[in-house]
Structures are given as structure tokens and as C-alpha cells.
Write a protein that holds these residues in place. Structure first.
Motif, short mmCIF file in Angstrom:
data_model
loop_
_atom_site.label_atom_id
_atom_site.label_comp_id
_atom_site.label_asym_id
_atom_site.label_seq_id
_atom_site.Cartn_x
_atom_site.Cartn_y
_atom_site.Cartn_z
N SER A 405 -16.70 12.79 -5.27
CA SER A 405 -16.85 12.50 -3.57
C SER A 405 -16.59 14.12 -3.34
CB SER A 405 -16.10 11.69 -3.13
OG SER A 405 -16.61 11.43 -1.67
N CYS A 406 -17.74 14.41 -2.28
CA CYS A 406 -18.14 15.55 -1.36
C CYS A 406 -16.45 15.27 -0.11
CB CYS A 406 -19.08 15.99 -1.15
SG CYS A 406 -19.78 14.75 0.44
N PHE A 407 -16.20 13.47 -0.21
CA PHE A 407 -14.93 14.07 1.01
C PHE A 407 -13.58 13.80 0.19
CE2 PHE A 407 -19.87 12.37 2.66
CZ PHE A 407 -19.37 12.88 4.33
N ASP A 408 -13.48 13.96 -1.12
CA ASP A 408 -12.05 13.64 -1.14
C ASP A 408 -11.55 14.69 -0.88
OD1 ASP A 408 -12.39 11.01 -2.48
OD2 ASP A 408 -13.01 11.90 -4.65
N VAL A 409 -10.47 15.09 0.87
CA VAL A 409 -10.04 15.68 0.55
C VAL A 409 -8.67 15.72 0.47
CG1 VAL A 409 -11.85 16.04 2.58
CG2 VAL A 409 -10.04 14.50 3.25
N PRO A 410 -8.02 16.38 0.52
CA PRO A 410 -6.29 16.20 0.88
C PRO A 410 -5.59 14.85 1.29
CG PRO A 410 -6.79 18.37 0.39
CD PRO A 410 -8.07 18.16 1.40
N ASP A 411 -6.95 14.70 2.82
CA ASP A 411 -5.45 13.40 3.38
C ASP A 411 -6.49 12.47 2.47
OD1 ASP A 411 -4.01 15.03 4.52
OD2 ASP A 411 -5.44 15.41 6.92
N ARG A 412 -7.58 12.16 2.63
CA ARG A 412 -8.10 11.42 2.10
C ARG A 412 -7.79 10.77 0.21
NH1 ARG A 412 -12.98 9.73 2.17
NH2 ARG A 412 -12.44 9.67 4.37
N ILE A 413 -7.27 11.71 -0.11
CA ILE A 413 -6.26 11.54 -1.77
C ILE A 413 -5.02 10.87 -1.71
CG2 ILE A 413 -5.53 12.52 -3.45
CD1 ILE A 413 -7.75 14.48 -3.70
N THR A 414 -3.83 11.75 -0.46
CA THR A 414 -3.10 11.12 -0.16
C THR A 414 -2.74 9.58 0.85
OG1 THR A 414 -2.74 12.30 1.04
CG2 THR A 414 -2.37 13.53 0.06
N GLY A 415 -4.13 9.63 1.71
CA GLY A 415 -3.86 8.12 2.23
C GLY A 415 -4.39 7.51 1.31
N ARG A 416 -5.39 7.71 0.33
CA ARG A 416 -5.21 6.29 -0.52
C ARG A 416 -4.04 5.71 -1.57
NH1 ARG A 416 -10.60 9.45 -3.45
NH2 ARG A 416 -12.30 7.85 -1.51
N ALA A 417 -2.93 6.96 -1.87
CA ALA A 417 -1.78 6.26 -2.46
C ALA A 417 -1.45 6.84 -1.37
CB ALA A 417 -1.32 8.12 -2.49
N GLY A 418 -1.12 6.70 -0.56
CA GLY A 418 -0.11 5.92 1.11
C GLY A 418 -0.71 4.20 0.61
N LEU A 419 -1.84 3.94 0.50
CA LEU A 419 -2.45 2.76 1.15
C LEU A 419 -1.82 1.87 -0.35
CD1 LEU A 419 -3.81 0.07 1.84
CD2 LEU A 419 -5.94 0.99 0.59
N LYS A 420 -1.46 2.66 -1.64
CA LYS A 420 -1.04 1.34 -2.76
C LYS A 420 0.51 1.39 -2.50
CE LYS A 420 -4.00 3.11 -6.01
NZ LYS A 420 -4.40 4.25 -7.10
N GLU A 421 1.05 2.38 -1.77
CA GLU A 421 2.66 2.29 -1.64
C GLU A 421 2.48 1.16 -0.04
OE1 GLU A 421 5.35 5.57 -0.76
OE2 GLU A 421 3.35 6.84 -1.83
N LEU A 422 2.03 1.24 0.80
CA LEU A 422 1.80 0.16 1.71
C LEU A 422 1.66 -1.10 0.88
CD1 LEU A 422 0.79 2.13 4.69
CD2 LEU A 422 2.48 1.43 4.43
N GLU A 423 1.02 -1.24 0.20
CA GLU A 423 0.25 -2.63 -0.08
C GLU A 423 1.59 -3.13 -1.03
OE1 GLU A 423 -4.42 -2.08 -0.66
OE2 GLU A 423 -3.12 -1.55 -2.47
N ALA A 424 2.22 -2.12 -1.64
CA ALA A 424 3.35 -2.69 -2.46
C ALA A 424 5.07 -3.08 -1.38
CB ALA A 424 3.66 -2.02 -3.56
N ILE A 425 5.04 -2.69 -0.62
CA ILE A 425 5.83 -3.30 0.39
C ILE A 425 6.13 -4.23 0.72
CG2 ILE A 425 7.05 -1.02 0.41
CD1 ILE A 425 6.25 -0.77 2.84
N SER A 426 4.16 -4.36 1.74
CA SER A 426 3.76 -5.53 2.32
C SER A 426 3.00 -6.19 1.63
CB SER A 426 3.80 -5.17 3.48
OG SER A 426 3.12 -6.21 4.55
N PRO A 427 2.64 -7.27 0.72
CA PRO A 427 1.25 -7.50 0.11
C PRO A 427 0.80 -8.00 0.88
CG PRO A 427 3.67 -7.98 -1.26
CD PRO A 427 3.55 -7.52 -0.27
N SER A 428 1.04 -9.36 1.92
CA SER A 428 0.55 -10.54 2.60
C SER A 428 -0.53 -10.06 3.65
CB SER A 428 1.94 -10.98 3.32
OG SER A 428 2.25 -11.46 1.87
N ARG A 429 0.09 -8.08 3.92
CA ARG A 429 -0.84 -7.62 5.39
C ARG A 429 -1.87 -7.25 4.90
NH1 ARG A 429 0.06 -7.21 10.15
NH2 ARG A 429 2.40 -7.14 9.89
N ILE A 430 -2.97 -7.51 5.24
CA ILE A 430 -4.47 -7.12 4.97
C ILE A 430 -4.67 -5.18 5.17
CG2 ILE A 430 -6.81 -6.80 5.85
CD1 ILE A 430 -6.49 -10.18 5.67
#
Length: 641
Positions: A405-430
Motif C-alpha cells: 500500500s502507498c499508505f504503509d508508512v512507518p507509523d502505520r506499520i508500528t501502529g498495527r503492531a501496537g494494536l496487536k499488543e493492546l489486543e493481547a493485554i486487553s482482549p475484551s476491549r474493542i
């Protein structure tokens, strides 16, 4: 949060409302979409007239239209949040509470004592009818915008407003310095036929000589930016506001400059999560980190709970997740600041309520996207140097799992990785990871229509890059990914949490490493002290104008008074260790806190400035320096305003 404005005219032949342009009025209404009204106060025997314009974003208690007027004809405009210092009941509105307290003030000392006690961001305008006095100012850090403008004619007009723009009259706007609060004696101005500002500065508890030296320096600095016919004078009694934070601890221990962790070895210079774990093995270090977590968590709590919610959304119980809207959003890059704020927000936001993670990306040139990387997707060749249309990028994302994607900038990549971490520590949260994609065409259009007026009176390339990035991010209009499919989404959250203040206090910028290498810890301390001193003029007024344009309120947990005082109490060696490499040494105490909160890879992500992570920097010009005046911010006619 609100848009506030006051226009004062002295003996003018024109009506006072003629001095408030429709453009400024529209900007104010966008800041405060829930209530708008105006009040004109004429004092014919003294030949002055005041227009007060208030525009309210309803956040707490009952809707309270502004301006407020009490039984004694005092008039109050308030753009702020009281998080501590003055009690505001759950069913009360802080604007009303403040006016009640002001009505009880019988002297200048009482007014200064009231504002000294406040914790939270604020800007205000207060007309004290009995004394014909107009008081105004911003909080210690300048977290709310307030601009002033003086007419070129002596004793003609004076204006205050949350947001303005270039003036066709040639009278330029400037940010009201966050160096104290000001008072204008309107009666004296009429009599003397000149405008005089009385200044009540902030001060620490230091010696009289130190205070006098500081005040003289600041007074000279403020005075030089004023119109020639406007005088700034220190109040006769030399009364001051009490600074809400303690001075910076500049202590340097003999052991400072050496790595302070347990089992010191060359492994400490390896950027890994295990390195952080070795620091946390030291009992005293771990205790300090938990103290930091506690004070920062409380700051986040105040900022995510002090807002209107529907009934049944005040507990951590989760009876139903369906159809719940987000009230809180985080400017989110997946970097350490935004990750910690999101993780702490999760502890206090009702569990059934989503949290929006606002992640902005500017469209990359295909050649830049591939630079320094190996082409992995040869079946999707795109002509170099051409910007791919937004629609084709989204189609491509929907059709392939490769995320080409032409929008896969560095903050998009680290953002997606960060989302997975947050989902791991708080899976009940949307967690709503909002992908906000900005094309070059839209950037140019919205800068021209809206953003340049909000950044004003700042005007550098850096202001343009950060201002544009924050405007699009806080607007919250983007896409949510659902099983590989992108669906349009616009964040309804009124509160936008931002991590500003962390780098300034914890040596997060690359210039801090340069300073440390050149001047050691003593020089670094001076640099950090300067960072907080200038944060109001460099960042916060601009960011408040930018985010407020969407009818949203910026909240800054790292600039909570208790957080700043806690960090200021620590020697630099407890906060950062710049002998260690990037990704570990800068903001070390925050990285250790993140590790204790259960975060993983994000704890060692190096600092990356928003303008580079979102790829807006250098998008339109490769030859500019950050400090250059930005031509794009001035490439329009004042006739358009």
C-alpha cells in the motif's frame, strides 16, 4: 472546551460587532458546536464597549452557554477543564463553578490565589464590572490557545480570541504569552488614551533576587513583541501566581553518566526487551517505575472520566458491547508514548466502550516506499515516482494479504503492531484502529481551506508538517479493517489524548543526544528546562487550535501537573540514560513503565517524529529545513479570509 472571543473598542464610531469577522466566528463555532451566543457590554459614560462571544463544546455537567453573566454584571468566558484544585461536582459545570469563585474574590490576591490553585488546561476572559477591569490569560503550560491583536491606532480596538487568521487590516495576531495572567484597566485606558497591560507572572518559590531577574527577562521578551503604543507593566505590588509544578531537579550524582542497571555488561547496549528487564531487576528502580505508573495512570483517569457519558457507562462491567460508541481517542503511532497512554486509558475507560486509535498516513511516492527495501511483490509493479490513487491503494489492500500500500508508512506499520499488543493485554476491549489515509490533493485542499488559519500565527515548515498531520489524525475520518475489508469510519470521540510532553521531559528528541554528547548532563538539564518553558509557544496553542477545529478536545496526560512535578523531582539519571542506544536510553523510565504494563516490542521502538513517521515531511519539498518559513502556509490572498 470552547471557542472564546472578546472585542474591546474605545470611542469607536463603528459598532463593536463590526470588528468580529465572519471567518473568525466560523472558526469559533467549529470549536464549540453545542452552544453559541454573544453579549455586548456598553459603558457610555466611559466610551468603551465590549463584545463577548462564547461557543461551547459540552463536556461536563449541564450544558452551560457562554458568556456567563452574574448578578453583579461580571462576565466570564472559559475555555478549560478543572481536573483538580477546585472542587467540581459530578453534576456541576466548571464554567459556572469558576464564575461563582470569581464573584467571591474581593482583591487581586484572591483572583491570583484562585488561578494558582487550578490543575488542568485553561484560557479565560473575565470582565470585572465594578472595577472596569478585563482579566485574561492561559495556564502555566499554555495548553489552551488564546491570541491577541492590537489595532495600529492608539486607543482604538483590542481583541482576544481562541483562533484567528491572517488579518486583512495588517494588524497581526500573536499568541498571548503563557507567562502569567494579564489585566487591563479599561477606565484608565480611556482616561490616559493609551493601552496598558498589567502583568501578574508565574513564579516558583525562589529568592527575591532570582524572581526579579526572571521577571525582568520575561517582561522584556513579552514587551518586544507588542505594538509600540501598548505598554506592559508589572503590577505595582509585584504579586505573582504560584507555579503549579516544582522546579526541575538538576542534581547530578557522581555515578551519573554510567549505566545504572544491575549486572552491567555489554549486553546493556543491546536494544532488547531483556535489557529493560535487567533494569527492573533492581528493586529501587522498579519501585520508582511503579510510582511513575501510578501518577501517570491517575492523570489519564482524570482525562478519560471527566466527560459526559450515557447512563450505564460508568462502570467496568460489560453487559453489552453492541452499538457502543467511543468517547475517547488516542493520537496513535504505535510508539512508546501513545502505547502507554492507550494501555492506561484501557484501565479506566468503561470496558464496554471502544477506544479509537487514530493513525494517520500520507500517501507515499512508490519510489520512496521501495527505497532501501527489497521488492517482495513483483506481480504488483507500479510506475516509480507516480502517486497511486487512494482508491487503488485501498482496493489493493482488500485483495492481498501482503498489505502492499502507498499508505504503509512507518507509523502505520508500528501502529498495527501496537494494536496487536493492546489486543493481547486487553482482549475484551474493542480497539478501533482507524486508518486515516491522506492524499497529496486532499492535503493541499484542506491546508488552503482550513489548516493554515489554525496554525497561524506560527509559520514554519515544522508547524506545517505537524499541524497538518494532527488535523487529519484528530478529524478521525478513515477506515476500520474487518477481516481484511476496509470499512469507512469516523471517530465520534470528543476527547483526544496526545503524548506531547513526554519527549520534552524525558530526553526523547535527537537534539537531546547531541546536547548530552556536547555538554554532558548539566547541559542536558538546561535543555530539558528550556523545553518546558517554551512548549506553550512552540506546540500547545497550535495543537489546541488544530484539534479544537473538529469540535474535539485535546488532553495531555504527560503535562498533568502531578506528572510534571513527579518527573521534575527526579534527577535526569532516573529518567533517561543517553549512554545507551536509541530505543532504550531516551525516555528510559517510560519504557520500563511500558514493560511493567505488559507491553512488549513497542517498549523498544526508537523515537520517530510524527512528521517522519506519517511521511508528510519532504512530501512536497526535499530542500526545506524544519525552521524555514513555510511558503505553503502563506500561499493565499488575505482577500479570501
Amino acid at each position: 472546551m470552547c471557542g472564546i472571543c472578546c472585542v474591546v473598542t474605545f470611542g469607536s464610531q463603528c459598532a463593536v460587532h463590526d470588528f468580529l469577522s465572519q471567518d473568525i466566528l466560523c472558526c469559533l463555532k467549529r470549536r464549540g458546536p453545542d452552544s453559541s451566543q454573544q453579549l455586548i457590554k456598553s459603558v457610555s459614560d466611559l466610551s468603551y464597549e465590549c463584545l463577548f462571544s462564547g461557543h461551547v463544546l459540552h463536556m461536563r455537567g449541564p450544558v452551560t452557554p457562554q458568556p456567563l453573566e452574574d448578578a453583579n454584571n461580571n462576565i466570564f468566558l472559559w475555555n478549560g477543564e478543572i481536573f483538580n484544585g477546585v472542587h467540581v461536582g459530578e453534576l456541576e459545570n466548571d464554567t459556572q463553578v469558576m464564575l461563582q469563585h470569581l464573584a467571591l474574590c474581593s482583591s487581586e490576591v484572591d483572583i491570583l490565589s484562585l488561578f494558582s490553585s487550578l490543575q488542568g488546561p485553561w484560557a479565560f476572559i473575565y470582565y470585572q464590572a465594578s472595577k472596569h477591569s478585563l482579566w485574561f490569560g492561559r495556564d502555566y503550560f499554555g495548553r489552551r490557545s488564546l491570541l491577541w491583536q492590537f489595532s495600529n491606532e492608539v486607543n482604538s480596538t483590542f481583541c482576544l480570541t481562541s483562533v484567528a487568521g491572517y488579518s486583512a487590516s495588517g494588524n497581526q495576531w500573536q499568541e498571548v504569552p503563557a507567562s502569567g495572567i494579564f489585566k487591563i484597566d479599561l477606565k484608565a485606558c480611556v482616561t490616559a488614551k493609551s493601552l496598558s497591560l498589567t502583568w501578574f507572572p508565574w513564579k516558583y518559590s525562589c529568592t527575591k533576587q532570582e524572581v526579579d531577574e526572571i521577571l525582568t527577562d520575561v517582561c522584556d521578551q513579552v514587551s518586544k513583541d507588542l505594538a509600540k503604543h501598548v505598554r506592559l507593566v508589572m503590577n505595582e505590588s509585584k504579586l505573582c501566581l504560584r507555579a503549579p509544578v516544582i522546579p526541575l531537579n538538576k542534581t547530578i550524582s557522581e555515578a551519573s553518566g554510567e549505566c545504572q542497571g544491575t549486572n552491567i555488561s555489554n549486553n546493556m547496549h543491546v536494544v532488547s526487551v531483556e535489557t529493560l528487564q535487567r533494569f527492573l531487576a533492581e528493586e529501587q528502580k522498579k519501585k520508582l517505575v511503579h510510582q511513575f505508573i501510578d501518577v501517570l495512570s491517575e492523570a489519564v483517569k482524570r482525562r478519560v472520566l471527566s466527560l459526559i457519558r450515557a447512563q450505564g457507562q460508568k462502570t467496568r462491567e460489560a453487559p453489552s458491547m453492541s452499538n457502543k460508541k467511543a468517547h475517547v481517542a488516542v493520537l496513535f503511532s504505535g510508539g512508546i508514548d501513545s502505547m502507554v497512554i492507550a494501555a492506561l486509558a484501557d484501565k479506566h475507560v468503561p470496558l464496554e466502550e471502544p477506544i479509537d486509535l487514530l493513525n494517520v498516513a500520507f500517501m507515499m511516492k512508490e519510489q520512496a516506499k521501495q527505497k532501501g527495501t527489497t521488492r517482495r511483490h513483483t506481480s504488483h509493479e507500479v510506475q516509480p515516482d507516480l502517486l497511486c490513487p487512494q482508491e487503488s491503494c485501498q482496493d489493493l489492500d482488500a485483495k492481498t494479504s501482503a498489505h502492499l500500500s502507498c499508505f504503509d508508512v512507518p507509523d502505520r506499520i508500528t501502529g498495527r503492531a501496537g494494536l496487536k499488543e493492546l489486543e493481547a493485554i486487553s482482549p475484551s476491549r474493542i480497539w478501533n484502529f482507524v486508518e486515516i489515509n491522506v492524499t497529496l490533493e486532499e492535503l493541499k485542499n484542506m491546508r488552503h481551506q482550513r489548516i493554515n488559519h489554525l496554525i497561524y500565527p506560527l509559520d514554519t515548515v515544522l508547524d506545517d508538517s505537524i499541524g497538518c498531520a494532527i488535523w487529519f489524525a484528530s478529524r478521525g475520518a478513515g477506515f476500520l479493517s474487518n477481516q481484511g475489508e476496509l470499512k469507512p469510519y469516523k471517530s465520534p470521540a470528543k476527547v483526544v489524548l496526545t503524548g506531547i510532553g513526554a519527549d520534552e521531559q524525558l530526553a526523547g528528541y535527537s537534539r537531546h543526544r547531541v546536547c548530552f554528547k556536547r555538554y554532558g548532563l548539566e547541559g542536558l538539564n538546561k535543555e530539558l528546562e528550556m523545553e518546558l518553558d517554551r512548549i506553550s509557544s512552540r506546540n500547545l496553542g497550535r495543537d489546541d487550535r488544530i484539534i479544537g477545529d473538529h469540535g474535539k478536545e485535546a488532553r495531555f496526560p504527560f503535562l498533568d501537573e502531578d506528572v510534571v512535578s513527579f518527573l521534575s523531582s527526579l534527577p535526569i539519571s532516573d529518567k533517561a540514560e543517553l549512554t545507551l542506544p536509541r530505543g532504550i536510553g531516551e525516555k528510559l523510565i517510560l519504557r520500563l513503565a511500558a514493560k511493567e504494563l505488559g507491553l512488549a516490542a513497542s517498549t523498544i521502538v526508537p523515537k520517530r517524529a510524527m512528521q517522519f513517521g506519517s511521511r508528510i515531511a519532504k512530501l512536497e519539498s526535499n530542500s526545506e529545513k524544519a525552521s524555514d518559513t513555510c511558503i505553503r502556509l502563506k500561499s493565499f490572498s488575505v482577500d479570501e479570509l
